[in-house]
Design an enzyme around this catalytic site. Structure first.
Site, mmCIF file in Angstrom:
data_model
loop_
_atom_site.group_PDB
_atom_site.id
_atom_site.type_symbol
_atom_site.label_atom_id
_atom_site.label_comp_id
_atom_site.label_asym_id
_atom_site.label_seq_id
_atom_site.Cartn_x
_atom_site.Cartn_y
_atom_site.Cartn_z
ATOM 1 N N HIS A 190 -9.250 25.649 -1.105
ATOM 2 C CA HIS A 190 -8.463 24.454 -0.777
ATOM 3 C C HIS A 190 -7.711 24.595 0.555
ATOM 4 C CE1 HIS A 190 -5.583 21.184 -2.635
ATOM 5 N NE2 HIS A 190 -6.080 20.823 -1.466
ATOM 6 N N TYR A 216 -1.981 19.884 -6.789
ATOM 7 C CA TYR A 216 -1.515 18.508 -6.965
ATOM 8 C C TYR A 216 -0.494 18.428 -8.100
ATOM 9 C CZ TYR A 216 -5.731 17.511 -4.213
ATOM 10 O OH TYR A 216 -6.696 17.501 -3.238
HETATM 11 P P1 NAD Z 1 -6.945 7.933 -0.373
HETATM 12 O O1 NAD Z 1 -7.295 7.567 1.016
HETATM 13 O O2 NAD Z 1 -8.005 7.970 -1.379
HETATM 14 O O3 NAD Z 1 -5.754 6.966 -0.778
HETATM 15 C C1 NAD Z 1 -5.231 6.990 -2.040
HETATM 16 C C2 NAD Z 1 -3.994 6.103 -2.090
HETATM 17 O O4 NAD Z 1 -4.387 4.748 -2.092
HETATM 18 C C3 NAD Z 1 -3.255 6.359 -3.397
HETATM 19 O O5 NAD Z 1 -1.877 6.151 -3.162
HETATM 20 C C4 NAD Z 1 -3.801 5.268 -4.309
HETATM 21 O O6 NAD Z 1 -2.870 4.935 -5.308
HETATM 22 C C5 NAD Z 1 -4.036 4.135 -3.332
HETATM 23 N N1 NAD Z 1 -5.158 3.255 -3.733
HETATM 24 C C6 NAD Z 1 -6.327 3.601 -4.317
HETATM 25 N N2 NAD Z 1 -7.103 2.524 -4.526
HETATM 26 C C7 NAD Z 1 -6.410 1.474 -4.056
HETATM 27 C C8 NAD Z 1 -6.685 0.093 -3.973
HETATM 28 N N3 NAD Z 1 -7.838 -0.419 -4.420
HETATM 29 N N4 NAD Z 1 -5.751 -0.720 -3.424
HETATM 30 C C9 NAD Z 1 -4.584 -0.222 -2.954
HETATM 31 N N5 NAD Z 1 -4.257 1.082 -2.995
HETATM 32 C C10 NAD Z 1 -5.167 1.925 -3.533
HETATM 33 O O7 NAD Z 1 -6.203 9.388 -0.310
HETATM 34 P P2 NAD Z 1 -6.085 10.594 -1.332
HETATM 35 O O8 NAD Z 1 -5.770 10.178 -2.706
HETATM 36 O O9 NAD Z 1 -5.187 11.579 -0.675
HETATM 37 O O10 NAD Z 1 -7.543 11.238 -1.317
HETATM 38 C C11 NAD Z 1 -8.486 11.004 -2.341
HETATM 39 C C12 NAD Z 1 -8.794 12.237 -3.135
HETATM 40 O O11 NAD Z 1 -9.537 13.153 -2.349
HETATM 41 C C13 NAD Z 1 -7.565 13.026 -3.615
HETATM 42 O O12 NAD Z 1 -7.066 12.474 -4.818
HETATM 43 C C14 NAD Z 1 -8.146 14.399 -3.778
HETATM 44 O O13 NAD Z 1 -8.833 14.474 -4.988
HETATM 45 C C15 NAD Z 1 -9.148 14.480 -2.617
HETATM 46 N N6 NAD Z 1 -8.568 15.065 -1.391
HETATM 47 C C16 NAD Z 1 -8.762 16.387 -1.164
HETATM 48 C C17 NAD Z 1 -8.208 16.985 -0.039
HETATM 49 C C18 NAD Z 1 -8.421 18.441 0.192
HETATM 50 O O14 NAD Z 1 -9.151 19.080 -0.537
HETATM 51 N N7 NAD Z 1 -7.818 19.037 1.182
HETATM 52 C C19 NAD Z 1 -7.456 16.242 0.870
HETATM 53 C C20 NAD Z 1 -7.304 14.873 0.634
HETATM 54 C C21 NAD Z 1 -7.869 14.314 -0.492
#
Ligand code: NAD
Length: 321
Positions: free
Chosen positions: A126, A61
């Site tokens: 990952h 990231y």
């Molecule tokens: P998400 O579905 O959690 O969406 C996050 C997005 O929504 C961000 O742009 C954030 O700023 C926004 N957001 C958060 N809260 C909000 C709210 N209340 N109102 C409006 N917008 C809001 O997607 P993500 O961040 O990709 O996934 C969450 C976490 O999961 C990542 O940060 C990561 O740590 C993990 N993740 C891991 C993998 C992997 O291991 N392959 C893949 C995806 C995500």
């Protein structure tokens, strides 16, 4: 009315108890939108203050930026190390994928330095669909077991998008070797296919983390970043659902958080957050769910809008024969 504490849920057989909402630190990588260090530190502080004890990052990231920012945020908390749970990952880097034993072993030392920690609680391979799953089973996980014995990591996990990668690996490793799986974009309003895998995962005793309840921005008013991999049809259906909610004075992100949180077999719903405001909104969505019912009427309308696209996903990884 008193605001209930954030629920803690057990994570498989690990003995860890994770807050039902976890803090996804990928936005700290400033990939889609810039996040300042002060906003990152303040978001971590507010999250911890409101009961979030689980923080997830990866060297991928923002090409290590997320780990560094999260490290600063955690250090600034000034609380004993056992009061928070940290997961990071290995095998995926800005330069590409490398799940070799040598690279993942080097990786933990680099991550610990950036995070300013002596150990991480969960260390995850990952996005394993981009590597050889047999290498994950025969080389990567054995290397992670050595790191576990050395006390650098407490538990081992694997992450990725296609759900069959989890069965492939879990069917081939000794029982209890993989402690945790992290699935993403498969337990949200538009795609809930993880549900079918939950009984199997439970029989394997693994902890289940579901990430991206907002479908990586699809289920937000602002919409997803340009590079989001969903089809144009799925993007426009989600946009229509968000517009419907807004028109009714509802918030699609809150609805989506509450949908994902409602399944207690999922230990933590990991949501990416880049500001104190988002932390507060997402925690409020959970605490409200503990006091009131889900907004079934709006949910039914949103599900109807998304129905033609239900469970549509996108390709990820290298194809296996
Ligand atoms: P998400 O579905 O959690 O969406 C996050 C997005 O929504 C961000 O742009 C954030 O700023 C926004 N957001 C958060 N809260 C909000 C709210 N209340 N109102 C409006 N917008 C809001 O997607 P993500 O961040 O990709 O996934 C969450 C976490 O999961 C990542 O940060 C990561 O740590 C993990 N993740 C891991 C993998 C992997 O291991 N392959 C893949 C995806 C995500």
């Amino acid at each position: 009315m008193a605001v209930p504490n954030l629920e803690l849920r057990p994570l498989g057989n690990t003995g860890l108890k994770l807050s039902s909402v976890g803090f996804g630190a990928s936005p700290f990588g400033s990939v889609s939108r810039p996040v300042s260090e002060s906003d990152a530190v303040a978001s971590v502080r507010e999250a911890f203050r409101l009961g979030i004890n689980f923080f997830d990052t990866s060297p991928y990231y923002g090409a290590t930026l997320s780990e560094k920012m999260l490290g600063k945020g955690l250090k600034a908390l000034g609380v004993p190390r056992n009061e928070y749970i940290v997961s990071t990952k290995c095998g995926r880097y800005r330069e590409g994928f490398d799940f070799s034993a040598e690279r993942v072993t080097k990786s933990i030392h680099e991550s610990l330095e950036r995070l300013q920690l002596d150990y991480v609680d969960i260390f995850q391979c990952h996005d394993i669909e981009f590597g050889s799953l047999d290498q994950i089973v025969n080389e990567t996980i054995p290397a992670l077991r050595k790191l576990k014995e050395a006390g650098k990591i407490r538990f081992i996990g694997v992450t990725g998008l296609p759900l069959d990668i989890f069965t492939y690996v879990l069917d081939r490793v000794p029982p209890g070797t993989v402690d945790v799986i992290l699935s993403y974009c498969h337990y949200s309003i538009n795609d809930s296919t993880l549900e079918d895998l939950l009984p199997y995962l439970k029989t394997k005793g693994v902890g289940i983390i579901s990430a991206a309840p907002l479908a990586m921005g699809l289920l937000t008013e602002l919409g997803p970043p340009e590079r989001h991999p969903a089809s144009p049809e799925l993007k426009s259906a989600c946009q229509a659902a968000a517009a419907y909610c807004k028109e009714k004075g509802k918030n699609i992100s809150k609805l989506a958080m509450q949908f994902s949180l409602s399944n207690k077999d999922i230990s933590s719903v990991l949501v990416g957050m880049n500001s104190v405001k988002q932390v507060e909104e997402n925690v409020a969505a959970v605490t409200e769910l503990a006091l009131f019912e889900q907004d079934w009427e709006t949910l039914a309308q949103v599900e109807a809008i998304l129905k033609p696209m239900k469970n549509q996903t996108w390709p990820s990884g290298i194809r296996r024969s």
